[in-house]
Design an enzyme around this catalytic site. Structure first.
Site, short mmCIF file in Angstrom:
data_model
loop_
_atom_site.label_atom_id
_atom_site.label_comp_id
_atom_site.label_asym_id
_atom_site.label_seq_id
_atom_site.Cartn_x
_atom_site.Cartn_y
_atom_site.Cartn_z
N GLY A 190 0.84 -1.21 0.00
CA GLY A 190 0.00 0.00 0.00
C GLY A 190 0.87 1.25 0.00
O GLY A 190 1.81 1.35 0.78
N ARG A 236 1.85 -5.47 -5.52
CA ARG A 236 1.96 -6.66 -4.66
C ARG A 236 2.20 -7.82 -5.62
O ARG A 236 1.31 -8.17 -6.38
CB ARG A 236 0.67 -6.85 -3.86
CG ARG A 236 0.44 -5.77 -2.83
CD ARG A 236 -0.66 -6.12 -1.85
NE ARG A 236 -0.72 -5.16 -0.76
CZ ARG A 236 -1.57 -4.14 -0.70
NH1 ARG A 236 -2.45 -3.97 -1.65
NH2 ARG A 236 -1.55 -3.31 0.32
N ASP A 245 4.87 -4.51 6.49
CA ASP A 245 5.45 -5.79 6.93
C ASP A 245 5.67 -6.77 5.78
O ASP A 245 6.66 -7.51 5.77
CB ASP A 245 4.61 -6.42 8.05
CG ASP A 245 3.21 -6.78 7.62
OD1 ASP A 245 2.71 -6.13 6.67
OD2 ASP A 245 2.61 -7.69 8.20
N THR A 279 3.92 2.75 5.53
CA THR A 279 2.55 2.21 5.59
C THR A 279 1.73 3.13 6.46
O THR A 279 2.23 3.61 7.49
CB THR A 279 2.49 0.77 6.15
OG1 THR A 279 1.14 0.46 6.51
CG2 THR A 279 3.35 0.58 7.40
N ASP A 304 -0.59 2.15 8.27
CA ASP A 304 -1.09 1.38 9.42
C ASP A 304 -0.28 1.53 10.70
O ASP A 304 -0.76 1.19 11.78
CB ASP A 304 -1.17 -0.10 9.05
CG ASP A 304 -2.26 -0.39 8.04
OD1 ASP A 304 -3.10 0.51 7.82
OD2 ASP A 304 -2.27 -1.48 7.47
N ASP A 335 2.00 -0.28 11.85
CA ASP A 335 2.06 -1.55 12.58
C ASP A 335 3.41 -2.28 12.44
O ASP A 335 3.45 -3.50 12.43
CB ASP A 335 0.92 -2.47 12.13
CG ASP A 335 0.94 -2.72 10.64
OD1 ASP A 335 1.70 -2.04 9.92
OD2 ASP A 335 0.20 -3.61 10.18
N ARG A 374 -6.27 -3.26 8.49
CA ARG A 374 -6.75 -4.63 8.31
C ARG A 374 -6.33 -5.51 9.48
O ARG A 374 -7.06 -6.37 9.91
CB ARG A 374 -6.18 -5.18 7.00
CG ARG A 374 -6.89 -6.38 6.50
CD ARG A 374 -6.76 -6.64 5.03
NE ARG A 374 -5.55 -6.13 4.40
CZ ARG A 374 -5.44 -5.94 3.10
NH1 ARG A 374 -6.48 -6.16 2.32
NH2 ARG A 374 -4.32 -5.52 2.56
O1 F6P Z 1 -1.56 -1.51 4.45
C1 F6P Z 1 -2.29 -0.32 4.35
C2 F6P Z 1 -3.72 -0.56 4.03
O2 F6P Z 1 -4.21 0.69 3.73
C3 F6P Z 1 -4.57 -1.26 5.06
O3 F6P Z 1 -4.98 -0.46 6.12
C4 F6P Z 1 -5.71 -1.74 4.22
O4 F6P Z 1 -6.42 -2.77 4.77
C5 F6P Z 1 -5.01 -2.16 2.99
O5 F6P Z 1 -3.87 -1.35 2.88
C6 F6P Z 1 -5.84 -2.09 1.77
O6 F6P Z 1 -5.01 -2.18 0.68
P1 F6P Z 1 -5.41 -2.59 -0.80
O7 F6P Z 1 -6.87 -2.47 -0.93
O8 F6P Z 1 -4.63 -1.64 -1.61
O9 F6P Z 1 -4.95 -4.00 -0.95
#
Ligand code: F6P
Length: 342
Positions: free
Chosen positions: A31, A92, A123, A146, A148, A150, A192
């Site tokens: 992300g 990804r 991560d 990120t 998040d 995390d 998430r």
């Molecule tokens: O990792 C960041 C994040 O924004 C999470 O909070 C979210 O769940 C996820 O990416 C969604 O990413 P995508 O829809 O791009 O796979």
């Protein structure tokens, strides 16, 4: 007059000097997060100033496999500091998750004579770097990018502050309409697997409850909390829900809560609006500091981990710790949510 030998010898020395410059590649993966561009810019400009050659890989780890690699100069990273997203684009990659993919990536990096790879992401990106280290001898450093927050090994990740501010702005607006109608709102924020965004946004907007994946959500207790808020004459009730709450998303929880209260709870999902936009001052500075520090680590012979900032100090944490160690939550602040909401 110079002989051919002199010219050849000088050419040889010049080529050798070029070859000894460290060739550093940089990519962004997973992300996107606001402030990634600040980190790319710092890596590029500080790296060039310190005699490195910098290569941008486009499209994340898949970009290595597709050989989307281009040399960057100082001008390549002009006018990106204030922009959200990532100038290098991201992805990804399923192929890179496999051993074959990582071996192929290692071969391509060697063919391109890359000495070091810097990857900015969450991560999944750190796991990708750790996996690559089993097949590639080059130097590897991760930067925390990120929204998040995390990752263990840094107090804050690049992009978290901007995402929280984006969500904050939206929640303040929702509060206005909630108050006007005396309504109950569940607002879903991103996260998430983690509740950092929810906790920060919830506390900063005076939410009555914050639901996150790290703690159990008990729907009857939540209903009771809303009833008590009503009894205290609270006109509007805001509940912040992290998208990854173990009980379900905000729509699922909203329905359960409406059934128990006999009153329709409104649900608002903030979504990707949180991830975009111009990075905050904090994320620009953090991205810049960590980008420059990553280059300094490389040139100082340190690698194999995530660069981060803990208590104001720049640190390097081994990859595996970044996902295996739990990132501490501010339990004390969480404990105050009930009292703070009045
Ligand atoms: O990792 C960041 C994040 O924004 C999470 O909070 C979210 O769940 C996820 O990416 C969604 O990413 P995508 O829809 O791009 O796979």
């Amino acid at each position: 007059m110079r002989s051919h030998f002199d010219i050849d010898a000088q050419l040889f020395l010049f080529q050798n000097a070029l070859r000894s410059r460290m060739r550093v590649a940089v990519l962004t993966s997973g992300g996107d997060s606001p402030g990634m561009n600040a980190a790319i810019r710092a890596i590029t400009r500080v790296g060039i100033r310190r005699n490195c050659q910098i290569y941008g890989i486009f499209g994340g780890f898949q970009g290595i496999l597709d050989e989307q690699m281009h040399e960057l100069n100082s001008r390549s990273v002009s006018r990106i500091l204030h922009r959200g997203g990532t100038f290098l684009t991201t992805g990804r990659s399923e192929e890179f998750r496999t051993d074959e993919g990582q071996i192929k990536a290692a071969k391509i990096l060697d063919e391109r004579k890359i000495d070091a790879l810097l990857a900015i992401g969450g991560d999944g990106t750190m796991r990708g770097l750790a996996a690559l280290s089993k097949h590639w001898k080059g130097k590897l450093i991760g930067l925390p990018g990120t929204i998040d927050n995390d990752l263990y090994g840094t107090d804050y990740t690049i992009g978290f502050d901007t995402a929280v501010n984006n969500a904050l702005e939206a929640l303040d607006k929702i509060r206005d309409t909630a108050q006007a109608f005396q309504r109950i709102f569940l607002v879903e924020v991103m996260g998430r697997h983690s509740g950092f965004i929810a906790v920060h946004v919830g506390i900063a907007t005076g939410a009555s409850a914050i639901l996150i994946p790290e703690t159990p959500t008990k729907i009857d207790e939540l209903a009771q909390r809303v009833i008590e808020a009503r009894e205290k004459a609270k006109s509007s009730v805001l509940i912040v829900v992290a998208e990854g709450d173990e009980l379900g998303d905000a729509s699922v929880i909203g329905k359960e809560l409406s059934d128990r209260l006999g009153e329709k709870c409104r649900v608002s999902v903030l979504g990707y609006i949180q991830r975009g936009g111009s990075p905050s001052h904090f994320d620009r500075i953090l991205g810049t500091r960590l980008g420059a520090f990553a280059v300094e680590c490389l040139l100082g012979g340190r690698d194999g981990g995530l660069v981060g900032e803990i208590g104001g100090k720049l640190v390097l944490t081994p990859f595996e710790e970044t996902w295996s160690k739990p990132k501490p939550f501010d339990e004390w602040m969480m404990g105050l949510v009930d009292e703070l909401s009045g």
